[in-house]
Design a protein around this motif. Structure first.
Motif, mmCIF file in Angstrom:
data_model
loop_
_atom_site.group_PDB
_atom_site.id
_atom_site.type_symbol
_atom_site.label_atom_id
_atom_site.label_comp_id
_atom_site.label_asym_id
_atom_site.label_seq_id
_atom_site.Cartn_x
_atom_site.Cartn_y
_atom_site.Cartn_z
ATOM 1 N N SER A 111 24.607 30.855 19.825
ATOM 2 C CA SER A 111 23.538 30.907 18.818
ATOM 3 C C SER A 111 22.649 32.134 18.982
ATOM 4 C CB SER A 111 22.678 29.638 18.895
ATOM 5 O OG SER A 111 21.819 29.668 20.023
ATOM 6 N N LEU A 112 22.644 32.718 20.181
ATOM 7 C CA LEU A 112 21.829 33.911 20.424
ATOM 8 C C LEU A 112 22.442 35.152 19.793
ATOM 9 C CD1 LEU A 112 20.976 33.335 24.209
ATOM 10 C CD2 LEU A 112 19.452 32.971 22.257
ATOM 11 N N GLY A 113 23.747 35.082 19.510
ATOM 12 C CA GLY A 113 24.420 36.211 18.880
ATOM 13 C C GLY A 113 24.619 37.389 19.808
ATOM 14 N N LYS A 114 24.639 37.130 21.126
ATOM 15 C CA LYS A 114 24.812 38.212 22.101
ATOM 16 C C LYS A 114 26.160 38.054 22.787
ATOM 17 C CE LYS A 114 19.893 38.837 23.076
ATOM 18 N NZ LYS A 114 18.856 38.955 24.121
ATOM 19 N N THR A 115 26.872 39.169 22.874
ATOM 20 C CA THR A 115 28.179 39.144 23.531
ATOM 21 C C THR A 115 28.157 39.872 24.869
ATOM 22 O OG1 THR A 115 28.825 41.130 22.302
ATOM 23 C CG2 THR A 115 29.447 39.007 21.357
ATOM 24 N N ASN A 116 27.101 40.650 25.132
ATOM 25 C CA ASN A 116 27.004 41.362 26.408
ATOM 26 C C ASN A 116 26.184 40.536 27.394
ATOM 27 O OD1 ASN A 116 24.790 41.844 24.643
ATOM 28 N ND2 ASN A 116 24.040 43.440 26.006
ATOM 29 N N TYR A 117 26.861 40.011 28.405
ATOM 30 C CA TYR A 117 26.194 39.174 29.391
ATOM 31 C C TYR A 117 25.512 40.032 30.449
ATOM 32 C CZ TYR A 117 29.179 35.640 27.274
ATOM 33 O OH TYR A 117 29.815 34.813 26.381
ATOM 34 N N GLU A 118 24.488 39.482 31.040
ATOM 35 C CA GLU A 118 23.773 40.182 32.101
ATOM 36 C C GLU A 118 24.712 40.402 33.290
ATOM 37 O OE1 GLU A 118 20.480 41.230 32.033
ATOM 38 O OE2 GLU A 118 20.565 40.684 29.922
ATOM 39 N N SER A 119 24.638 41.606 33.881
ATOM 40 C CA SER A 119 25.514 41.897 35.012
ATOM 41 C C SER A 119 24.990 41.305 36.314
ATOM 42 C CB SER A 119 25.677 43.415 35.177
ATOM 43 O OG SER A 119 24.403 44.025 35.360
ATOM 44 N N ALA A 120 23.661 41.204 36.442
ATOM 45 C CA ALA A 120 23.078 40.675 37.677
ATOM 46 C C ALA A 120 23.007 39.148 37.620
ATOM 47 C CB ALA A 120 21.687 41.259 37.880
ATOM 48 N N LYS A 121 23.256 38.541 38.761
ATOM 49 C CA LYS A 121 23.171 37.083 38.845
ATOM 50 C C LYS A 121 21.745 36.671 39.151
ATOM 51 C CE LYS A 121 24.363 32.800 39.175
ATOM 52 N NZ LYS A 121 24.663 32.048 37.971
ATOM 53 N N MET A 122 21.140 35.841 38.287
ATOM 54 C CA MET A 122 19.801 35.329 38.520
ATOM 55 C C MET A 122 19.919 33.881 38.968
ATOM 56 S SD MET A 122 17.717 36.942 35.300
ATOM 57 C CE MET A 122 16.139 36.406 35.966
ATOM 58 N N ALA A 174 13.045 36.276 30.123
ATOM 59 C CA ALA A 174 13.601 36.043 31.461
ATOM 60 C C ALA A 174 14.525 34.833 31.455
ATOM 61 C CB ALA A 174 12.472 35.843 32.468
ATOM 62 N N PHE A 175 14.153 33.817 30.685
ATOM 63 C CA PHE A 175 14.980 32.620 30.596
ATOM 64 C C PHE A 175 16.325 32.939 29.948
ATOM 65 C CE2 PHE A 175 16.348 28.923 28.034
ATOM 66 C CZ PHE A 175 16.649 28.060 29.070
ATOM 67 N N VAL A 176 16.304 33.704 28.858
ATOM 68 C CA VAL A 176 17.548 34.071 28.178
ATOM 69 C C VAL A 176 18.434 34.907 29.102
ATOM 70 C CG1 VAL A 176 18.522 35.452 26.299
ATOM 71 C CG2 VAL A 176 16.635 33.881 25.845
ATOM 72 N N ARG A 177 17.830 35.828 29.866
ATOM 73 C CA ARG A 177 18.615 36.626 30.823
ATOM 74 C C ARG A 177 19.294 35.722 31.846
ATOM 75 N NH1 ARG A 177 14.131 40.184 31.066
ATOM 76 N NH2 ARG A 177 13.645 39.414 33.162
ATOM 77 N N ALA A 178 18.559 34.701 32.300
ATOM 78 C CA ALA A 178 19.136 33.764 33.269
ATOM 79 C C ALA A 178 20.305 33.004 32.670
ATOM 80 C CB ALA A 178 18.064 32.792 33.756
ATOM 81 N N ILE A 179 20.157 32.574 31.415
ATOM 82 C CA ILE A 179 21.231 31.855 30.731
ATOM 83 C C ILE A 179 22.466 32.746 30.578
ATOM 84 C CG2 ILE A 179 21.934 30.871 28.509
ATOM 85 C CD1 ILE A 179 20.236 28.945 30.014
ATOM 86 N N LEU A 180 22.250 33.989 30.156
ATOM 87 C CA LEU A 180 23.372 34.906 29.963
ATOM 88 C C LEU A 180 24.054 35.237 31.288
ATOM 89 C CD1 LEU A 180 21.842 37.380 27.331
ATOM 90 C CD2 LEU A 180 23.527 35.579 26.930
ATOM 91 N N SER A 181 23.277 35.303 32.360
ATOM 92 C CA SER A 181 23.846 35.665 33.661
ATOM 93 C C SER A 181 24.728 34.569 34.240
ATOM 94 C CB SER A 181 22.726 36.006 34.648
ATOM 95 O OG SER A 181 22.040 34.833 35.066
ATOM 96 N N LEU A 182 24.677 33.358 33.669
ATOM 97 C CA LEU A 182 25.529 32.272 34.155
ATOM 98 C C LEU A 182 27.011 32.625 34.025
ATOM 99 C CD1 LEU A 182 23.681 29.173 32.643
ATOM 100 C CD2 LEU A 182 23.614 29.978 35.011
ATOM 101 N N LYS A 183 27.306 33.552 33.120
ATOM 102 C CA LYS A 183 28.698 33.944 32.903
ATOM 103 C C LYS A 183 29.164 34.982 33.912
ATOM 104 C CE LYS A 183 29.270 31.214 29.487
ATOM 105 N NZ LYS A 183 30.154 30.048 29.652
#
Length: 293
Positions: A111-122, A174-183
């Protein structure tokens, strides 16, 4: 003994189940006494909202996160040392705990429409208990607390709504970055991790996730290292540890089973007898008699 969450919370009659759909759920927790250094494996991504008291969390030897009253913490699934503390005026510790299964997290990421996941693990993200979140929580409790099971049909919709509210909160980025970094789970040494944690009540799938691998990659890498399947290796290590505990410690069969990673006592007894041609109770009696001779 390590608790596996949310499963252990489901089995605790003192914890209110507000809404539940499989591993996705909303729980209300109240503790009248401190719980110190309890180890827990959070098997499903969780958000803990502290309503009264203080929560202390440590993950795999990292610095301790302290979550005060009026704060929330998002915990990606993993192994944690968890301590709940009551408030200074002796009021019970109370919290809302929300668990989000992988499918729900994936739906939210889409739903966020983002395909580039964060590289760092949070690891963990602490958030403030904002007014929209407060209204959401109070309405949830007022409408569905001590309700019937038909309410469970809206569990996923309510949890999705909460994820949305968190994403637009002051610390939403910061929350969204954490969610994306789960991948992007960071890879860990299989040998070191397994030798340190084989006695914990985890599945092969859990070990794969915790070492940052898919199940198929974990099985392949594990077999290359140990020349045996993970399931066979875990059984052997746990049974050898249980035998050692029975031999050198004044503990019961059940305690030896739990400390070796078994949650099902009858399963442990059958596996022990098959491996050592003697029941754990008979082995315990035999060793104690040897000491007395």
């Amino acid at each position: 003994m390590m608790r596996v969450l949310p499963q252990a919370l489901y089995e605790n009659n003192a914890i209110e189940k507000i809404l539940r759909d499989g591993q996705s759920c909303v729980l209300y927790k109240e503790c009248k006494q401190d719980t110190i250094h309890k180890e827990g494996y959070v098997s499903t991504h969780a958000l803990t909202m502290v309503l009264k008291g203080r929560l202390q969390i440590q993950k795999l030897g990292c610095l301790t996160d302290t979550v005060n009253e009026g704060q929330m913490i998002f915990l990606p699934k993993g192994i944690y040392m968890i301590s709940d503390s009551v408030t200074t005026d002796n009021a019970p510790f109370t919290a809302m705990v929300f668990f989000f299964d992988e499918a729900l997290i994936d739906q939210f990421i889409a739903s966020l429409g983002k395909t580039n996941y964060e590289s760092a693990k949070m690891h963990c993200v602490t958030l403030n208990y904002t007014e929209p979140i407060r209204l959401f929580t109070e309405n949830l409790l007022q409408l569905y607390r001590r309700g019937n099971s038909f309410h469970n049909a809206i569990t996923r919709a309510k949890l999705f709504e909460l994820l949305h509210l968190l994403s637009i909160s002051p610390k939403g980025e910061a929350f969204v970055r954490a969610i994306l970094s789960l991948k992007n789970q960071e890879k860990m040494s299989i040998r070191e991790f397994m030798l340190a944690n084989f006695h914990k009540p985890l599945t092969v799938e859990d070990y794969a996730y915790l070492t940052g691998r898919s199940l198929s990659t974990f099985n392949r890498d594990f077999k290359r290292l140990f020349h045996i399947s993970p399931k066979q290796w875990l059984m052997e290590q746990r049974l050898v540890k249980a035998r050692s505990l029975l031999e050198h410690n004044n503990i019961s069969v059940a305690e030896a089973a739990y400390e070796s990673g078994y949650e099902n006592i009858s399963h442990f007894i059958k596996a022990f007898h098959k491996r050592f041609n003697i029941s754990p109770k008979q082995y315990l009696i035999q060793k104690r008699n040897e000491v007395l001779v």
